[in-house]
Design a protein around this motif. Structure first.
Motif, mmCIF file in Angstrom:
data_model
loop_
_atom_site.group_PDB
_atom_site.id
_atom_site.type_symbol
_atom_site.label_atom_id
_atom_site.label_comp_id
_atom_site.label_asym_id
_atom_site.label_seq_id
_atom_site.Cartn_x
_atom_site.Cartn_y
_atom_site.Cartn_z
ATOM 1 N N GLN A 165 -4.542 5.820 -6.552
ATOM 2 C CA GLN A 165 -5.805 6.360 -6.071
ATOM 3 C C GLN A 165 -6.748 5.217 -5.716
ATOM 4 O O GLN A 165 -6.635 4.117 -6.246
ATOM 5 C CB GLN A 165 -6.447 7.246 -7.142
ATOM 6 N N ASP A 166 -7.692 5.521 -4.830
ATOM 7 C CA ASP A 166 -8.707 4.545 -4.418
ATOM 8 C C ASP A 166 -8.054 3.217 -4.036
ATOM 9 O O ASP A 166 -8.428 2.150 -4.522
ATOM 10 C CB ASP A 166 -9.712 4.347 -5.552
ATOM 11 N N VAL A 167 -7.060 3.296 -3.155
ATOM 12 C CA VAL A 167 -6.303 2.113 -2.742
ATOM 13 C C VAL A 167 -7.102 1.354 -1.686
ATOM 14 O O VAL A 167 -7.537 1.932 -0.692
ATOM 15 C CB VAL A 167 -4.921 2.510 -2.191
ATOM 16 N N VAL A 218 0.838 -1.204 0.000
ATOM 17 C CA VAL A 218 0.000 0.000 0.000
ATOM 18 C C VAL A 218 0.873 1.254 0.000
ATOM 19 O O VAL A 218 0.630 2.201 -0.758
ATOM 20 C CB VAL A 218 -0.944 -0.005 1.225
ATOM 21 N N ASP A 219 1.904 1.262 0.838
ATOM 22 C CA ASP A 219 2.797 2.421 0.900
ATOM 23 C C ASP A 219 3.526 2.625 -0.420
ATOM 24 O O ASP A 219 3.654 3.758 -0.899
ATOM 25 C CB ASP A 219 3.802 2.224 2.038
ATOM 26 N N GLU A 220 3.985 1.541 -1.038
ATOM 27 C CA GLU A 220 4.730 1.660 -2.293
ATOM 28 C C GLU A 220 3.842 2.144 -3.428
ATOM 29 O O GLU A 220 4.242 2.990 -4.238
ATOM 30 C CB GLU A 220 5.357 0.305 -2.649
ATOM 31 N N VAL A 221 2.624 1.612 -3.514
ATOM 32 C CA VAL A 221 1.687 2.034 -4.560
ATOM 33 C C VAL A 221 1.338 3.510 -4.398
ATOM 34 O O VAL A 221 1.282 4.266 -5.376
ATOM 35 C CB VAL A 221 0.422 1.155 -4.504
ATOM 36 N N THR A 222 1.111 3.941 -3.160
ATOM 37 C CA THR A 222 0.752 5.335 -2.913
ATOM 38 C C THR A 222 1.912 6.270 -3.196
ATOM 39 O O THR A 222 1.740 7.342 -3.797
ATOM 40 C CB THR A 222 0.280 5.508 -1.455
ATOM 41 N N ARG A 223 3.113 5.870 -2.787
ATOM 42 C CA ARG A 223 4.285 6.741 -2.892
ATOM 43 C C ARG A 223 4.878 6.775 -4.300
ATOM 44 O O ARG A 223 5.206 7.837 -4.812
ATOM 45 C CB ARG A 223 5.324 6.264 -1.875
ATOM 46 N N ILE A 245 4.808 0.466 -13.159
ATOM 47 C CA ILE A 245 3.992 -0.355 -12.267
ATOM 48 C C ILE A 245 4.593 -1.741 -12.119
ATOM 49 O O ILE A 245 4.601 -2.327 -11.031
ATOM 50 C CB ILE A 245 2.544 -0.435 -12.797
ATOM 51 N N ARG A 246 5.136 -2.261 -13.201
ATOM 52 C CA ARG A 246 5.733 -3.601 -13.165
ATOM 53 C C ARG A 246 6.956 -3.660 -12.244
ATOM 54 O O ARG A 246 7.303 -4.734 -11.736
ATOM 55 C CB ARG A 246 6.138 -4.010 -14.584
ATOM 56 N N ASP A 247 7.578 -2.524 -11.976
ATOM 57 C CA ASP A 247 8.808 -2.496 -11.193
ATOM 58 C C ASP A 247 8.580 -2.357 -9.693
ATOM 59 O O ASP A 247 9.539 -2.170 -8.945
ATOM 60 C CB ASP A 247 9.717 -1.354 -11.675
ATOM 61 N N ILE A 248 7.340 -2.401 -9.230
ATOM 62 C CA ILE A 248 7.121 -2.344 -7.789
ATOM 63 C C ILE A 248 7.699 -3.605 -7.141
ATOM 64 O O ILE A 248 7.668 -4.688 -7.721
ATOM 65 C CB ILE A 248 5.629 -2.170 -7.435
ATOM 66 N N VAL A 268 -4.027 -6.001 -2.871
ATOM 67 C CA VAL A 268 -4.164 -4.547 -2.814
ATOM 68 C C VAL A 268 -4.690 -4.077 -4.152
ATOM 69 O O VAL A 268 -4.130 -4.396 -5.211
ATOM 70 C CB VAL A 268 -2.816 -3.864 -2.491
ATOM 71 N N LEU A 269 -5.791 -3.317 -4.132
ATOM 72 C CA LEU A 269 -6.407 -2.759 -5.334
ATOM 73 C C LEU A 269 -6.078 -1.287 -5.420
ATOM 74 O O LEU A 269 -6.068 -0.584 -4.400
ATOM 75 C CB LEU A 269 -7.923 -2.944 -5.308
ATOM 76 N N PHE A 270 -5.852 -0.786 -6.640
ATOM 77 C CA PHE A 270 -5.530 0.634 -6.799
ATOM 78 C C PHE A 270 -5.777 1.070 -8.242
ATOM 79 O O PHE A 270 -5.834 0.247 -9.165
ATOM 80 C CB PHE A 270 -4.070 0.907 -6.421
ATOM 81 N N THR A 271 -5.914 2.383 -8.395
ATOM 82 C CA THR A 271 -6.045 3.003 -9.716
ATOM 83 C C THR A 271 -4.830 3.882 -9.946
ATOM 84 O O THR A 271 -4.403 4.609 -9.051
ATOM 85 C CB THR A 271 -7.320 3.857 -9.799
ATOM 86 N N SER A 272 -4.281 3.814 -11.156
ATOM 87 C CA SER A 272 -3.082 4.597 -11.455
ATOM 88 C C SER A 272 -3.026 4.918 -12.942
ATOM 89 O O SER A 272 -3.533 4.155 -13.779
ATOM 90 C CB SER A 272 -1.825 3.834 -11.045
#
Length: 527
Positions: free
Chosen positions: A36-38, A26-31, A56-59, A45-49
């Motif tokens: 959005q809308d995590v 969650v922290d990595e997706v947000t940062r 995104i593949r490199d998380i 973990v669901l999110f919009t980006s």
């Protein structure tokens, strides 16, 4: 799933993660992705980006990446529902919007094209497609020429027999080439990219995708994971079959269990209903920059993340094994410096190969030394990260519980005031650590380590398949298997009162859990 109500570039994704890794994700997706809308669920973990798909593949904290098809409340069925009725409810609930599926297929193709641009084998795929295209065009021209000569010229009986035999051969060749049509369809995204390179990519792509699922049918396979009451009515195979039949009927897609173009993952639990399309063939945890794998990369990254490494910091792993933790940290922190110690020559050789393979020679150094006698001045490093060996597969015959005080004393000695210690231990070793620090810090509340208690019935001597960092004796961490006792004697440690507990997280390592601890070193005056 594209959010057509807002910006066209906004796409809805979800990632899977190991138990305990969700807060990191969650922290990595947000940062990193300005997600959005995590939303966080156990293991997902669901999110919009709108970030680029390669970014995104490199998380680092996720296991798999999916394009989100559908997120809904769990499927509710009345008591004593028949299997046929349950299958019908699933079909109407999950595949009730054909446009949703066709839009998702278009988005998936586009994302696959963007990912293919960044792969080294794109040229080979393009050449293969061009060769198949040239063969097809050549066959059509030959058939046209033969048909024209047959109409315009006189034919003797021998000529007619020859023509019949030739046409039979052509038909046989075409039948043999029919299986290649699936490969051409699987190369659809490569076709789009190839056409784009020749100046007609966008138009060709839009035409190809706008023809609809009936003209260019996708081959697909469904993987289902189901729990709760629904799993007592239908098996996972029955759910996959029911959904597959419905998709084939409504969209014209073809089922291919061996080598499909598109894979659909279905998660049905008591908490949610989730459908998605995997965007990568391999898990994100498979790092391209690591030659010899050790501790699972996502867990190694979490240890480094908890250490809060800053530019210019010197980070030490006194039991580095094959160097997985330090390599993950170095990939994330390009301006920091890293030192790995291990007493085992075999592990150091593997670590050196990994450092060279990752091209980190200027940033990372390795040294043969014991973790009980670290050859560094006191308060000389900014962070210490370590995965102590445990478990039946990667454990050590040495009594780690009796050796832990001496190891911890050395870690604390070389750590500067204000520095961070990130330590991964088994539940049993965590209990030893708790008692040790409680004795040295009698004023510290006992609740600060409350989450360290191991789960009942869990044994840290059981096999740990996902914990791949090799084991060592107490003078080297994370080696590939148990080693004989070194005769290390546990000495009474110096005062450990300068270490203050910050957080403990429980991470799944497969058969058992590991406990990830974070400590900060304070000066005696601050206490």
């Amino acid at each position: 799933m594209v959010d057509t109500n807002t910006e066209p570039s906004l796409i809805r994704y979800f990632c899977t993660a190991g138990n305990g890794m969700e807060p990191f994700l969650v922290d990595e997706v947000t940062r990193k992705l300005t997600g959005q809308d995590v939303k966080m669920y156990q293991g997902k973990v669901l999110f919009t980006s709108c970030a680029n798909i390669t970014t995104i593949r490199d998380i680092k904290s996720a296991e798999r990446l999916f394009l989100l098809l559908k997120h809904d409340s769990p499927v509710k069925l009345p008591a004593y529902t028949s299997p046929a009725r349950a299958a019908s409810v699933l079909q109407s609930t999950l595949i009730n919007d054909v446009k949703l599926w066709t839009d998702a297929a278009m988005t998936w193709r586009r994302l696959q094209g963007e990912l293919a641009v960044n792969t080294e084998d794109l040229r080979e795929a393009e050449e293969k497609y061009d060769e198949e295209l040239r063969r097809s065009v050549h066959r059509e021209e030959e058939e046209k020429e033969e048909a024209g000569s047959a109409l315009n010229g006189k034919q003797t009986p021998g000529t007619r027999r020859s023509m019949c035999q030739t046409m039979k051969k052509k038909r046989k060749m075409n039948c043999e080439d029919e299986p290649r049509a699936e490969e051409d369809e699987k190369s659809g995204e490569v076709d789009d990219l190839t056409a784009g390179k020749h100046g007609k990519g966008k138009a060709a792509k839009e035409t190809r995708l706008s023809e609809g699922p009936s003209s260019v049918p996708l081959s697909f396979r469904i993987n289902c994971k189901c729990s709760g009451p629904l799993s007592r009515i239908l098996s996972m195979q029955e759910i996959s079959k029911a959904l597959g039949v419905c998709l084939s009927r409504q969209l014209g897609w073809k089922v291919d269990l061996r080598n499909p173009q598109l894979e659909i993952s279905v998660y049905l639990t008591d908490d949610l209903c989730l459908l998605g399309i995997p965007l990568t063939r391999l898990p994100l945890a498979n790092r391209s920059y690591i030659k010899t794998t050790g501790l699972r990369s996502t867990v190694a990254w979490a240890i480094a993340e908890l250490a809060q490494i800053q530019p210019g910091n010197l980070v030490l792993d006194p039991m580095c094994g094959v160097g997985t933790i330090l390599i993950e940290a170095a990939q994330e922190h390009k301006l920091a410096y890293f030192l790995g110690l291990d007493i085992d020559d075999g592990q150091l050789n593997k670590a050196n190969d990994n450092v060279s393979f990752a091209k980190l020679g200027d940033q990372m150094h390795l040294l043969k030394a014991s973790c009980t006698d670290i050859p560094l001045p006191s308060e000389s490093v900014d962070a210490v990260v370590c995965d102590l060996p445990f478990g039946r597969k990667f454990g050590t015959k040495t009594n780690m519980a009796s050796s832990l005080p001496l190891i911890l004393t050395e870690m604390e000695r070389v750590l500067r005031v204000g520095g961070t210690l990130a330590l991964l231990l088994s539940p049993q070793l965590s209990c030893v650590l708790k008692k040790l620090l409680t004795l040295k810090n009698p004023g510290e509340p006992s609740s600060s380590h409350q989450e360290l208690e191991p789960q009942s019935g869990r044994d840290d001597r059981s096999a740990v398949p996902s914990k791949q960092e090799g084991a060592s004796d107490t003078t080297a961490t994370s080696t590939q298997g148990p080693r004989p006792q070194t005769g290390l004697q546990a000495c009474p440690p110096a005062s450990l009162s300068s270490l203050r507990h910050q957080i403990t997280l429980r991470l799944s390592l497969g058969a058992i859990d590991g406990l990830l601890h974070k400590y900060i070193k304070f000066s005696t005056e601050q206490q």
